[in-house]
Design an enzyme around this catalytic site. Structure first.
Site, PDB file in Angstrom:
ATOM      1  N   GLU A 151       0.814  -1.219   0.000  1.00  0.00           N
ATOM      2  CA  GLU A 151       0.000   0.000   0.000  1.00  0.00           C
ATOM      3  C   GLU A 151       0.848   1.270   0.000  1.00  0.00           C
ATOM      4  O   GLU A 151       0.683   2.163   0.842  1.00  0.00           O
ATOM      5  CB  GLU A 151      -0.957   0.007   1.193  1.00  0.00           C
ATOM      6  CG  GLU A 151      -1.992  -1.093   1.150  1.00  0.00           C
ATOM      7  CD  GLU A 151      -2.988  -1.027   2.306  1.00  0.00           C
ATOM      8  OE1 GLU A 151      -4.075  -1.613   2.189  1.00  0.00           O
ATOM      9  OE2 GLU A 151      -2.675  -0.379   3.332  1.00  0.00           O
ATOM     10  N   GLU A 307      -6.858  -7.434  -0.907  1.00  0.00           N
ATOM     11  CA  GLU A 307      -7.340  -7.235   0.462  1.00  0.00           C
ATOM     12  C   GLU A 307      -8.767  -6.728   0.443  1.00  0.00           C
ATOM     13  O   GLU A 307      -9.158  -5.927  -0.409  1.00  0.00           O
ATOM     14  CB  GLU A 307      -6.490  -6.202   1.215  1.00  0.00           C
ATOM     15  CG  GLU A 307      -5.174  -6.675   1.750  1.00  0.00           C
ATOM     16  CD  GLU A 307      -4.547  -5.615   2.652  1.00  0.00           C
ATOM     17  OE1 GLU A 307      -5.306  -4.810   3.257  1.00  0.00           O
ATOM     18  OE2 GLU A 307      -3.318  -5.571   2.736  1.00  0.00           O
TER      19      GLU A 307
END
Length: 680
Positions: A151, A307
Site C-alpha cells: 500500500e 485485500e
C-alpha cells in the site's frame, strides 16, 4: 504476461501473519486453510523487524518453517519483500529517515510506513532486504508471486524533508533543463517568485498564503514518481534474482497521491485493496467503480482483489459489519468486473495491535461458532466451480476519462469553488451503471478506439494533445459528454485564454464566460425535457457557438441561457453539462448520449447490479446481483440461458433474494438492455 494458470483455479486466500501467533497455531492454520479452500496467502508483509533484527543480520528460520508448512499443506505463497515498515532500530540509527509533514513536523516511531522515500539509507536497506529475501526463497516451490512493499502512499505520499527537497530539484532540472523554462512554466513573474538558481527552490511547505499552483502540481507529480522509484528498485532486484516469478504491489483504488496509470505499467498483474463501507446503501457502486478502475489500469486484463474485509473494519468512526450474503455478493461483483483472485485482510483476526478489531477469516470466537467462517468456507467451495471466469473479458462501449494530474490540479487552493472530484465521479458512474453500462476508465492519451461514448465528469486540466485526441474521437463518429469546469487550464495550470473550455471549445460548440458558484442552500432551476429541475453548487455561464441548448437556466442573471448543450461535430456529437444536475436528470442526459451513439441501455434501480462477461468461445455470462439488504429483486431475462455453473435452464423469470447472486450463461451475445427489472 501474467499467467493465472500458475495457480489452482481462482485465487482464494488472505494476508497471513504467523509471527503474531505461537508456533502451535501454525499447523492448525494450514489445516483450516484447506478446509476453507485457500490456495494462496500473502506472507511476511510486516516482517522486516523479525527478518533483520540488526543492520545486515538476517534471521529466516521461522519464515523457512512457515513456507515449508504452507507448501506441505497445498497453499501457495505471495511472498512480501517485507519492506513496508522499517523496524524501530532503523529509525533510531537514521533519525532523519522519518518523514516530515508540510508543517515541518518529523513523525515518530509507533505506527507503520514510517519512512522518507528519498532517504539514502532507506533505499539501501530496502535493496538489501529485498535481495536477501529473493535469494533465500528463489527456488522455494511455494513461491508463486512477489508482493512488493504494501500500500505505497497509504499514509505517506509526500515527505517535505531536505532529502526530498534535493531530489525534487533534480527532478525539476531533468524536466525543465533550464531555470528560465521552469520560471515560464511556473509563472513566477507573479508575486516576485522568479528563481535564479535551482538551489532556491523548495518543496511547497507551509507558506504565508497560497503556494505557487504549478509548484504544487509538479510536487505531486514528483512525489508519485519518487515513491515509484522505490517500487522499481525492488522490482529490478526481484526480476534479476527470480525472472520467472511475477510481481505486484497492492493498489488502493482512487488513492490521491499516486498516479496509478503510470504505476500499473510496472506491474505483472494489478492488485487492489478495497474496503467499501457495508453500512452505506450504495457500497456496491463504490466497490464497482474501484473494480472497474483496477481492470482498466491493467489494460482490461484480469486482476487480484488482494485485500478486503470478511466483515467489519476497525478504522471508521462507525464500523458496520457485512450482513449475511453481502461478502459473497461484493466478491461476485469483483469477479464480474474482471477479478481472478479473491483475498482478504487477514487470515486470523489479531489478538493485539491497532487492527485487532478488524475482521478475519478466523474470527476471535474461533471457526466453530463463527457466521463469517461458514460464509468464507462456502464461498471458497463455490469458487472452485468458477474457473471458466479466468478466461472472461469485460466488454465496454463507454469509457470515463480520469486523470490523477487533473485531480491534483483541481485540489490546489485558490479556485472559484470546491469541486470534490470523487463524489462527482461517483454520481456520473452511478448514472451509467443504472443505465446498465459496463464502464472502462481511461487516462488522457489512452486509446479511445474501442468506445462509442467517452465521458468526462470533470477534466479541469486539459492539454492541447488531450483536446486533439477528443476532437479526433468525435470527428470519426464518437460521442463525447463533458461536465462543468472542464478544459480550463493546460498541463502547467495556466488558463486557456479566449473563453473557458479551451481545447474543446470548437468540439463543444460553446465557450464559458464565468461561473456562478452557489452558496450552501442556494439553488437554481433548469428546464430539461420541458420540466423544471432544481440544480445546486455550480452553474457555468455558457455562450453557444454552434451548439444547441438541451436545457436552459430558469433563474439568476443568466436566466434563459443554456445549461446543457449538444453539438454535432464531424461524424459525432459532443454534449456539455454546465451545472450540478440531480441524479435522475443526469441519468436522462446520459440516456440521450447513449441513444445518439446507438448504445443499448435499460433503466435499473440502484440496488440491481448487472454486468456482462465475454468468454473466448463467443458465449457470454450475465451477472445479476441484488445489493439490497432487505428487498427481493424480480427480473425478466432473455430466454435460452442456463444457470452457471450448474447448467440448469435459467428460464426468463428470476426472483433474487437480498444480497443474492445469479450467473446465466448464454450461447450468444446478450445485452443488459434485454433485461427488465420489476419497478425500474
Amino acid at each position: 504476461m501474467f499467467d493465472i494458470r500458475r495457480f489452482d483455479g481462482v485465487i482464494y486466500g488472505a494476508d497471513y501473519n504467523p509471527e503474531q501467533w505461537p508456533r502451535e497455531v501454525w499447523a492448525e492454520d494450514v489445516r483450516l486453510m484447506g478446509e476453507a479452500g485457500v490456495n494462496l496467502v500473502s506472507l511476511g508483509i510486516f516482517s522486516w523487524a523479525l527478518l533483520e533484527r540488526a543492520e545486515g543480520e538476517f534471521t529466516f528460520e521461522w519464515l523457512d518453517e512457515v513456507m515449508d508448512l504452507l507448501h506441505a499443506g497445498g497453499v501457495d505463497v505471495n511472498l512480501a519483500t517485507a519492506t513496508a515498515s522499517p523496524p524501530p532500530w532503523f529509525s533510531l540509527k537514521y533519525p532523519d529517515s522519518r518523514p516530515v509533514t508540510v508543517d515541518g513536523v518529523r513523525l515518530e516511531v509507533g505506527g507503520r510506513q514510517l519512512y522518507c522515500p528519498s532517504h539514502p539509507a532507506l533505499r539501501e536497506g530496502v535493496a538489501r532486504l529485498t535481495r536477501a529475501v529473493a535469494t533465500r526463497y528463489a527456488g522455494h516451490p511455494a513461491l508463486k508471486l512477489w508482493h512488493i512493499n504494501n500500500e505505497y502512499g497509504c499514509h505517506i505520499d509526500q515527505c517535505y524533508c531536505e532529502h526530498c527537497a534535493r531530489r525534487f530539484r533534480a527532478w525539476l532540472e531533468a524536466r525543465y533543463v533550464t531555470i528560465d523554462a521552469l520560471n515560464d512554466a511556473w509563472g513566477t513573474a507573479f508575486w516576485s517568485q522568479r528563481y535564479t538558481d535551482w538551489a532556491e527552490i523548495q518543496p511547497p511547505r507551509r507558506a504565508p498564503t497560497y503556494a505557487n499552483p504549478t509548484q504544487q502540481l509538479d510536487w505531486r507529480r514528483f512525489s508519485s514518481d519518487n515513491i515509484l522509484e522505490l517500487h522499481t528498485l525492488e522490482r529490478g532486484i526481484l526480476t534479476e534474482v527470480t525472472p520467472d516469478v511475477p510481481a505486484t504491489t497492492n493498489f488502493l483504488g482512487f488513492l490521491p497521491g499516486l498516479d496509478y496509470f503510470r504505476w500499473a505499467q510496472e506491474e505483472d498483474v494489478v492488485s487492489l485493496d478495497a474496503y467499501p463501507d457495508p453500512g452505506q446503501p450504495d457500497s456496491h457502486l463504490e466497490a464497482g467503480m474501484v473494480f472497474d478502475l483496477t481492470r482498466s489500469l491493467g489494460g482490461g486484463n484480469r486482476w487480484i482483489l488482494m485485500e478486503q474485509a470478511t466483515s467489519a473494519v476497525n478504522w471508521r468512526t462507525r464500523n458496520a459489519p457485512k450482513a449475511p450474503g453481502q461478502m459473497r455478493m461484493l466478491n461476485h461483483l469483483a469477479l464480474a468486473k474482471g477479478a481472478s483472485g479473491i483475498m482478504f485482510f487477514q487470515w486470523r483476526a489479531s489478538k493485539a495491535g491497532a487492527e485487532k478489531f478488524h475482521s478475519g477469516l478466523v474470527q476471535h470466537v474461533g471457526p466453530e461458532r463463527s457466521r463469517v467462517w461458514r460464509e468464507v468456507t462456502a464461498f471458497g467451495a463455490e469458487l472452485k466451480t468458477l474457473t471458466p471466469l479466468l478466461d472472461a473479458r469485460v466488454p465496454a462501449r463507454v469509457a470515463v476519462m480520469f486523470d490523477w494530474h487533473n485531480w491534483w490540479a483541481l485540489n490546489i487552493d485558490s479556485k472559484p469553488g470546491v469541486i470534490p472530484l470523487l463524489p462527482l465521479l461517483g454520481r456520473w458512474y452511478a448514472a451509467l451503471r443504472t443505465l446498465g453500462q459496463n464502464v472502462d476508465f481511461v487516462a488522457p492519451g489512452g486509446d479511445l478506439g474501442a468506445y462509442d461514448v467517452v465521458v468526462l465528469p470533470n477534466l479541469y486540466l486539459m492539454d492541447d494533445t488531450t483536446g486533439a485526441d477528443l476532437r479526433a474521437f468525435t470527428q470519426r463518429g464518437g460521442h463525447l459528454i463533458a461536465g462543468y469546469f472542464t478544459g480550463v487550464v493546460d498541463g502547467q495550470e495556466h488558463i486557456h485564454l479566449g473563453g473557458y473550455g479551451g481545447p474543446l471549445r470548437d468540439v463543444l460548440g460553446l465557450w464559458v464566460e464565468e461561473w456562478d458558484v452557489l452558496l450552501p442552500g442556494q439553488t437554481n432551476t433548469v428546464t430539461l425535457n420541458g420540466a423544471p429541475v432544481t440544480v445546486t453548487d455550480w452553474c457555468d455561464v455558457l455562450h453557444l457557438d454552434g451548439a444547441e441548448a438541451v436545457a436552459t437556466y430558469g433563474e439568476r442573471f443568466y436566466a434563459g441561457q443554456a445549461a446543457v448543450t449538444r453539438h454535432a461535430t464531424g461524424q459525432g456529437t459532443a454534449w456539455y453539462v454546465g451545472t450540478e444536475l440531480p441524479q435522475p436528470a443526469l441519468r436522462d442526459v446520459l440516456r440521450g448520449v447513449l441513444d445518439g451513439a446507438g448504445v443499448p441501455y435499460t433503466l435499473l434501480p440502484t440496488h440491481a447490479d448487472l454486468s456482462v462477461s465475454a468468454l473466448p468461445d463467443g458465449t457470454q455470462l450475465l451477472h445479476v446481483l441484488n445489493a439490497h439488504p432487505h428487498e427481493t429483486l424480480t427480473l425478466t431475462v432473455p430466454s435460452g440461458g442456463t444457470l452457471f455453473p450448474d447448467g440448469g435452464d435459467a428460464g426468463t423469470w428470476i426472483e433474487l433474494p437480498p444480497h443474492g447472486v445469479t450467473l446465466i450463461h448464454y450461447p450468444h451475445a446478450v445485452q443488459i438492455s434485454d433485461v427488465q427489472v420489476s419497478g425500474s
